[in-house]
Design a protein around this motif. Sequence first.
Motif, mmCIF file in Angstrom:
data_model
loop_
_atom_site.group_PDB
_atom_site.id
_atom_site.type_symbol
_atom_site.label_atom_id
_atom_site.label_comp_id
_atom_site.label_asym_id
_atom_site.label_seq_id
_atom_site.Cartn_x
_atom_site.Cartn_y
_atom_site.Cartn_z
ATOM 1 N N LYS A 1 -1.793 -14.359 2.009
ATOM 2 C CA LYS A 1 -1.319 -13.040 1.462
ATOM 3 C C LYS A 1 -0.509 -13.180 0.108
ATOM 4 O O LYS A 1 -0.284 -12.172 -0.372
ATOM 5 N N ASN A 2 -0.445 -14.275 -0.384
ATOM 6 C CA ASN A 2 0.325 -14.625 -1.553
ATOM 7 C C ASN A 2 -0.745 -15.012 -2.624
ATOM 8 O O ASN A 2 -1.558 -15.804 -2.617
ATOM 9 N N ILE A 3 -0.696 -13.926 -3.769
ATOM 10 C CA ILE A 3 -1.724 -14.314 -4.798
ATOM 11 C C ILE A 3 -1.776 -15.646 -5.355
ATOM 12 O O ILE A 3 -2.792 -16.203 -5.723
ATOM 13 N N TYR A 4 -0.421 -16.305 -5.535
ATOM 14 C CA TYR A 4 -0.437 -17.492 -6.285
ATOM 15 C C TYR A 4 -1.004 -18.621 -5.300
ATOM 16 O O TYR A 4 -1.134 -19.812 -5.971
ATOM 17 N N SER A 5 -1.538 -18.297 -4.228
ATOM 18 C CA SER A 5 -1.900 -19.446 -3.220
ATOM 19 C C SER A 5 -3.647 -19.348 -3.336
ATOM 20 O O SER A 5 -4.290 -20.334 -2.986
ATOM 21 N N THR A 6 -3.988 -18.316 -3.936
ATOM 22 C CA THR A 6 -5.566 -17.909 -3.759
ATOM 23 C C THR A 6 -6.484 -19.191 -4.535
ATOM 24 O O THR A 6 -7.342 -19.590 -4.152
ATOM 25 N N MET A 7 -5.989 -19.397 -5.782
ATOM 26 C CA MET A 7 -6.636 -20.365 -6.540
ATOM 27 C C MET A 7 -6.707 -21.780 -5.826
ATOM 28 O O MET A 7 -7.527 -22.642 -5.872
ATOM 29 N N SER A 8 -5.636 -22.161 -5.117
ATOM 30 C CA SER A 8 -5.456 -23.525 -4.530
ATOM 31 C C SER A 8 -6.570 -23.357 -3.219
ATOM 32 O O SER A 8 -7.156 -24.289 -2.832
ATOM 33 N N PHE A 9 -6.538 -22.024 -2.579
ATOM 34 C CA PHE A 9 -7.749 -22.117 -1.569
ATOM 35 C C PHE A 9 -9.095 -22.276 -2.154
ATOM 36 O O PHE A 9 -9.955 -22.659 -1.348
ATOM 37 N N ILE A 10 -9.112 -21.350 -3.272
ATOM 38 C CA ILE A 10 -10.365 -21.742 -3.884
ATOM 39 C C ILE A 10 -11.068 -23.123 -4.357
ATOM 40 O O ILE A 10 -11.850 -23.602 -3.836
#
Length: 418
Positions: A76-85
Amino acid sequence: MPHPPRDSPVRSDIQEEKRENSLIGWVLHILSLLSQPAHIHEHMLNIATTQVLVRYLIKCPNPLPRAGRILIRLSKNIYSTMSFINQRHMSWLTRTIEDRPTVIEKNQGCKSCENLELLRDILVQNISVFAESGYCEGQMCLSLMRGTKQEKQNVAISAAILIRRRKLLRNVLITHDGLEVLLDVCESIRNDPALFSDAVLSCSNLGAHVGVVAMDLLLDPKEDTNCFHDNEHNDHPKDLTLSLDDGSEIQIHRETIANASPVFGAMFTGGFMESGQSKIKIPFLTHPCLTIVLHHLYGCVWCDAFKGLQVSVLMELVSVSDQFLLPDLNQTICHEITTRCLNVKQVVEIYQTSLQREYLVHGSKESLSKCAVNYLIVGEMSHFKRVQLWEELMKSKAKSDFVDDVGKTIRSKLLELH
């Protein structure tokens, strides 16, 4: 002091408190605290952290629910998204959950499996919301234009799983060549099997999302195994001989076959010269193929004569059933062919043979080769089986044709207007 009963709430609370105060409980407590800041430390976003938490949930008989909540909070943290991607968290998670033995052996009624699948769906949904934001769209497109080879591959694989909006998919996968990167990974199986497996998963998920439909979803398998050929064949006099190119002959009852097929009816009873003959030459047909055609005309749907047919005979039957205007037989044979694509030893032969000519499939707008490709993209099978089949095709001479067909199929669906 007597101990409380085993099933009492008091005993359950005591056990839960012990679990919370265990070493694993304290580790999860620390990880929970580290997952709460707006800007999370990169170690928390590393795929190794996700793998540890997921494996704990999978392997522990009664895991603490806090592990799942940590993953949900991170998603739910937008700053985590690119790491997940960039690290392909979701493709790894999907493969790991599907390949888990309990999922395969107990697909129904397993509460642990249901919880894991629910967790996966929640994570994908949460990450997809941010992946479709303008910020993440720009970051993905930038990586596809200027990133390293690995960054491009990771973005292409993750985007195909996470992005749902078709316009955004077209931008990332078509305009910025994400789909080409994905297909390149499929052709480079020997470099990294895990990367290849993720690419196959992405192609399958993407195909299902954009509307690729497998033939097995369009046609119901034939379950009638009764054989009417022998009874009908023996009850009527054999007054006509069919002669084949190899010199073999088959005796039939003229009227029965004429009534069952308009083509044979015109040949046997019309104004053609064959109508008055007791022996008729049937060119360009093999004995096994004509045998199946006659079984069908006598009323057989899928008797023992149909079982175990060679791929070459099945492919011949596709053309012959179309030539003799037998749509039901055509659909039955095409269904059998696409189902046999599940056989690792036959999938290459089926696909290569289907490329040699345009085999028409009644009841479908696609040719047989396209139906086979659609089935290999989205047909109902385990991910492990799909990877096996794709691996076999990638090792064959048909590799480039198959990858090109997959690309054309997905691209055409992506470009459809909705």
